[in-house]
Design a protein around this motif. Structure first.
Motif, PDB file in Angstrom:
ATOM      1  N   GLY A 117       0.950  -1.147  -0.144  1.00  0.00           N
ATOM      2  CA  GLY A 117      -0.138  -0.180  -0.135  1.00  0.00           C
ATOM      3  C   GLY A 117       0.878   1.466   0.081  1.00  0.00           C
ATOM      4  N   ALA A 118       2.059   1.128   0.357  1.00  0.00           N
ATOM      5  CA  ALA A 118       2.961   2.436   0.216  1.00  0.00           C
ATOM      6  C   ALA A 118       3.398   2.592  -1.059  1.00  0.00           C
ATOM      7  CB  ALA A 118       4.389   1.933   0.816  1.00  0.00           C
ATOM      8  N   SER A 119       3.474   4.052  -1.270  1.00  0.00           N
ATOM      9  CA  SER A 119       3.878   4.385  -2.747  1.00  0.00           C
ATOM     10  C   SER A 119       4.837   3.676  -3.394  1.00  0.00           C
ATOM     11  CB  SER A 119       4.444   5.940  -2.600  1.00  0.00           C
ATOM     12  OG  SER A 119       4.652   6.487  -3.900  1.00  0.00           O
ATOM     13  N   CYS A 120       4.497   3.801  -4.698  1.00  0.00           N
ATOM     14  CA  CYS A 120       5.433   3.320  -5.816  1.00  0.00           C
ATOM     15  C   CYS A 120       5.876   4.309  -6.919  1.00  0.00           C
ATOM     16  CB  CYS A 120       4.663   1.942  -6.434  1.00  0.00           C
ATOM     17  SG  CYS A 120       6.036   0.668  -7.247  1.00  0.00           S
ATOM     18  N   SER A 121       5.861   5.531  -6.525  1.00  0.00           N
ATOM     19  CA  SER A 121       6.047   6.606  -7.375  1.00  0.00           C
ATOM     20  C   SER A 121       6.754   7.784  -6.496  1.00  0.00           C
ATOM     21  CB  SER A 121       4.880   7.156  -8.164  1.00  0.00           C
ATOM     22  OG  SER A 121       3.827   7.722  -7.012  1.00  0.00           O
ATOM     23  N   GLY A 122       7.307   8.663  -7.257  1.00  0.00           N
ATOM     24  CA  GLY A 122       7.946   9.796  -6.502  1.00  0.00           C
ATOM     25  C   GLY A 122       9.329   9.454  -5.863  1.00  0.00           C
ATOM     26  N   ALA A 123      10.103   8.601  -6.403  1.00  0.00           N
ATOM     27  CA  ALA A 123      11.349   8.218  -5.680  1.00  0.00           C
ATOM     28  C   ALA A 123      12.232   8.054  -7.032  1.00  0.00           C
ATOM     29  CB  ALA A 123      11.134   7.088  -4.932  1.00  0.00           C
ATOM     30  N   TYR A 124      12.971   6.947  -6.974  1.00  0.00           N
ATOM     31  CA  TYR A 124      14.140   6.786  -7.818  1.00  0.00           C
ATOM     32  C   TYR A 124      13.602   6.432  -9.393  1.00  0.00           C
ATOM     33  CZ  TYR A 124      19.055   5.556  -8.982  1.00  0.00           C
ATOM     34  OH  TYR A 124      20.310   5.497  -9.742  1.00  0.00           O
ATOM     35  N   ARG A 125      14.111   6.959 -10.252  1.00  0.00           N
ATOM     36  CA  ARG A 125      13.685   6.466 -11.623  1.00  0.00           C
ATOM     37  C   ARG A 125      15.191   6.187 -12.644  1.00  0.00           C
ATOM     38  NH1 ARG A 125      13.415  12.273 -11.686  1.00  0.00           N
ATOM     39  NH2 ARG A 125      14.303  13.101 -13.651  1.00  0.00           N
ATOM     40  N   GLU A 126      16.144   6.225 -12.016  1.00  0.00           N
ATOM     41  CA  GLU A 126      17.102   5.956 -13.064  1.00  0.00           C
ATOM     42  C   GLU A 126      17.729   4.420 -13.361  1.00  0.00           C
ATOM     43  OE1 GLU A 126      18.779   8.604 -14.258  1.00  0.00           O
ATOM     44  OE2 GLU A 126      17.481   9.684 -13.037  1.00  0.00           O
TER      45      GLU A 126
END
Length: 163
Positions: A152-161
């Motif tokens: 349920g925690a986010s899977c966006s807004g963090a690392y994308r490299e």
């Protein structure tokens, strides 16, 4: 009257299977944040220590750093990887299977021998083809499942490299 009694029995029997043939399970606890490269016990990690940032869910065309992807697994994501030499039609079929899902990662992975590997926190399945019915079954069972420590925690807004 007998006919009506058989219908509930058949429906119950169809929904009774909760295991997916070929899934290997593990027993990692969550919450172990570490910096830098991490040596994982499994070639394709299924849990354990990971970076404090998670990998943004989505479709990638390059290898991902496992330290970030494992954090996404902790959040309830399913990480689908494929050998770089997998036919384009198979990659497109995997992309289609993941379309509309919020907690999935798709990326090539040089280090794997199986054509396709599906990984969730503490669960992994190797497949030969994207058309295998277990692709959908694995996604339905493990995406945002209670088996992930922080489902349920986010899977966006963090690392994308990528690598």
């Amino acid at each position: 009257m007998k006919r009506l009694l058989l219908i509930p029995l058949l429906l119950t029997a169809c929904g009774a299977t909760s295991t997916i043939d070929g899934v290997k399970t593990y027993a990692y606890a969550g919450g172990d944040h570490q910096e830098g490269r991490i040596a994982y016990k499994e070639t394709h990690p299924v849990g354990g220590p990971h970076n404090a940032q998670w990998q943004n869910c989505g479709v990638y065309t390059q290898n991902l750093y496992p330290e970030y992807a494992v954090h996404s697994l902790e959040h309830g994501a399913v990480w689908v990887t494929y050998r770089p030499d997998l036919q384009l039609s198979e990659v497109l079929a995997l992309t289609e299977a993941l379309e509309g899902r919020t907690h999935t990662l798709l990326s090539p992975r040089r280090e794997q021998t199986a054509s396709i590997v599906m990984t969730a926190w503490n669960a992994q399945l190797e497949l030969d083809q994207a058309s295998d019915a277990r692709v959908t079954a694995f996604l339905q069972k493990y995406e945002q499942a209670g088996t992930a420590p922080e489902a349920g925690a986010s899977c966006s807004g963090a690392y994308r490299e990528t690598q």
